[in-house]
Design a protein around this motif. Structure first.
Motif, short mmCIF file in Angstrom:
data_model
loop_
_atom_site.label_atom_id
_atom_site.label_comp_id
_atom_site.label_asym_id
_atom_site.label_seq_id
_atom_site.Cartn_x
_atom_site.Cartn_y
_atom_site.Cartn_z
N VAL A 45 0.51 -0.57 -0.11
CA VAL A 45 0.69 0.02 0.41
C VAL A 45 0.89 1.22 0.09
O VAL A 45 0.76 2.37 -1.04
CB VAL A 45 -1.04 0.17 1.30
N ALA A 46 1.96 1.09 0.97
CA ALA A 46 3.06 2.03 0.63
C ALA A 46 3.58 2.58 -0.44
O ALA A 46 4.54 3.47 -0.19
CB ALA A 46 3.37 2.41 1.78
N GLN A 47 4.19 1.49 -0.87
CA GLN A 47 5.34 1.70 -2.42
C GLN A 47 4.44 0.87 -3.65
O GLN A 47 4.43 0.16 -3.84
CB GLN A 47 6.64 0.23 -1.94
N TYR A 48 5.38 1.84 -4.03
CA TYR A 48 5.15 1.35 -6.03
C TYR A 48 6.37 1.64 -6.74
O TYR A 48 7.41 2.10 -6.10
CB TYR A 48 4.21 2.41 -6.35
N SER A 49 7.12 0.61 -7.62
CA SER A 49 8.06 0.63 -7.91
C SER A 49 7.59 1.20 -10.47
O SER A 49 6.58 0.76 -9.79
CB SER A 49 9.01 -0.43 -8.73
N PHE A 50 8.01 1.86 -10.68
CA PHE A 50 8.30 2.42 -11.69
C PHE A 50 9.21 1.38 -13.01
O PHE A 50 10.48 1.91 -12.84
CB PHE A 50 7.74 3.30 -12.11
N ASP A 76 3.62 13.29 8.03
CA ASP A 76 4.08 11.77 7.02
C ASP A 76 4.56 12.43 5.84
O ASP A 76 3.51 13.73 5.26
CB ASP A 76 2.54 11.43 7.02
N TYR A 77 5.06 11.91 5.32
CA TYR A 77 5.57 12.46 3.87
C TYR A 77 6.01 11.62 2.69
O TYR A 77 5.66 10.37 3.30
CB TYR A 77 6.96 13.73 4.30
N TYR A 78 6.10 11.73 1.68
CA TYR A 78 6.58 10.52 0.55
C TYR A 78 7.67 11.62 0.10
O TYR A 78 8.38 12.14 0.48
CB TYR A 78 5.35 10.70 -0.42
N ILE A 97 -0.70 14.45 -5.82
CA ILE A 97 -1.17 12.52 -5.57
C ILE A 97 -1.81 12.01 -4.84
O ILE A 97 -1.79 10.92 -5.02
CB ILE A 97 0.88 11.50 -5.48
N PHE A 98 -2.13 12.86 -3.94
CA PHE A 98 -3.05 11.83 -2.88
C PHE A 98 -4.67 11.74 -3.29
O PHE A 98 -4.69 12.15 -3.87
CB PHE A 98 -3.28 12.45 -1.20
N ASN A 99 -5.12 10.63 -3.30
CA ASN A 99 -6.03 9.65 -3.23
C ASN A 99 -6.58 8.93 -2.05
O ASN A 99 -5.75 7.54 -2.81
CB ASN A 99 -6.52 9.31 -4.68
N ILE A 100 -7.42 9.11 -1.64
CA ILE A 100 -7.58 8.34 0.09
C ILE A 100 -8.37 7.15 -0.13
O ILE A 100 -7.64 6.78 0.29
CB ILE A 100 -8.26 9.43 1.32
N MET A 101 -9.13 7.06 -1.02
CA MET A 101 -9.99 5.43 -1.14
C MET A 101 -9.27 4.90 -2.33
O MET A 101 -8.60 3.49 -2.31
CB MET A 101 -11.18 5.79 -2.17
N SER A 103 -4.72 4.06 -3.44
CA SER A 103 -3.32 4.03 -3.85
C SER A 103 -3.08 3.93 -5.61
O SER A 103 -2.13 5.09 -6.33
CB SER A 103 -2.44 3.08 -3.25
N ARG A 104 -3.53 3.21 -6.47
CA ARG A 104 -3.30 3.79 -7.82
C ARG A 104 -3.83 4.39 -7.99
O ARG A 104 -3.04 4.96 -8.95
CB ARG A 104 -4.07 2.16 -8.77
N LYS A 105 -5.01 5.24 -7.96
CA LYS A 105 -5.31 6.58 -8.78
C LYS A 105 -4.56 8.06 -8.56
O LYS A 105 -3.97 8.62 -9.25
CB LYS A 105 -6.68 6.80 -8.59
N GLY A 106 -4.14 7.95 -6.97
CA GLY A 106 -2.75 8.33 -6.56
C GLY A 106 -1.61 7.70 -7.04
O GLY A 106 -0.54 9.15 -7.92
N MET A 107 -1.10 6.64 -7.98
CA MET A 107 0.23 6.58 -8.68
C MET A 107 -0.19 7.89 -9.65
O MET A 107 0.49 7.92 -10.59
CB MET A 107 0.74 4.91 -8.65
N GLU A 108 -1.20 7.17 -10.94
CA GLU A 108 -1.51 7.66 -12.41
C GLU A 108 -1.85 9.46 -11.56
O GLU A 108 -1.44 9.83 -12.95
CB GLU A 108 -3.11 7.11 -11.98
N LYS A 109 -1.80 10.37 -10.57
CA LYS A 109 -1.35 11.80 -10.29
C LYS A 109 -0.30 12.29 -10.44
O LYS A 109 -0.12 12.57 -10.88
CB LYS A 109 -2.42 11.39 -9.12
N LEU A 110 0.67 11.05 -9.39
CA LEU A 110 2.29 11.32 -9.73
C LEU A 110 2.35 10.89 -11.00
O LEU A 110 2.88 11.93 -11.60
CB LEU A 110 2.70 9.94 -8.89
N ILE A 111 2.03 10.41 -11.89
CA ILE A 111 2.88 9.79 -13.30
C ILE A 111 2.51 11.20 -13.69
O ILE A 111 2.69 12.12 -15.15
CB ILE A 111 2.64 8.92 -13.79
N LYS A 112 0.84 11.50 -14.19
CA LYS A 112 0.62 13.41 -14.58
C LYS A 112 1.96 14.10 -14.61
O LYS A 112 1.58 15.08 -15.64
CB LYS A 112 -0.97 12.80 -14.79
N TRP A 113 1.58 14.22 -13.11
CA TRP A 113 2.38 15.38 -12.48
C TRP A 113 3.72 15.55 -13.02
O TRP A 113 4.49 16.95 -13.65
CB TRP A 113 2.29 15.52 -11.01
#
Length: 148
Positions: A45-50, A76-78, A97-101, A103-113
């Protein structure tokens, strides 16, 4: 007057559609407007790799850090660890990047950013010059400022 406003609205809507990019993470693939640009792996839940498409090398590791205070969220931080460039960015600003419900949506926001800031291009390739600027803009250097 109404016709001018309607024309302006259609123009703005068209420009928004032209510049907006559809980023989806599906089946461990990062898709930009339907084209795969990166590979993704949800570690937990707290880690993603690309990973790069060219050589399957891990280029970015995202980690959520609770600062060892699991019930207190204000500290908290990332961490965005750009492994191939040896650049680490720490930030407590979750608005990008945050999407409370989900984590995949949050990572999609990260890539868009990252695309918007031109840190990665349309093919998923890192731009070291833009990454340096990104670090200057957003890195809060939290680890160095935290007493342990």
């Amino acid at each position: 007057m109404t016709r001018k406003i309607l024309t302006l609205f259609v123009l703005i809507l068209g420009l928004h559609s032209y510049f907006s990019q559809d980023v989806v993470i599906k089946d461990d693939r990062v898709l930009l407007d339907g084209k795969q640009i990166l590979k993704a792996e949800k570690i937990n839940v707290a880690q993603y790799s690309f990973f790069s498409m060219a050589d399957d090398e891990e280029i970015l590791l995202y980690r959520y850090m609770d600062n060892e205070t699991s019930k207190y969220f204000d500290d908290d931080y990332y961490v965005l660890n750009f492994l191939t460039e040896k650049i680490k960015i720490e930030s407590s600003d979750f608005t990008k990047i945050f999407n409370i419900m989900n984590s995949r949506k949050g990572m999609e926001k990260l890539i868009k950013w990252l695309l918007k800031e031109r840190v990665i291009n349309q093919d998923g390739v890192l731009n070291p010059d833009r990454l340096a600027i990104f670090k200057e803009k957003y890195d809060e250097n939290i680890t160095e400022r935290t007493l342990r």
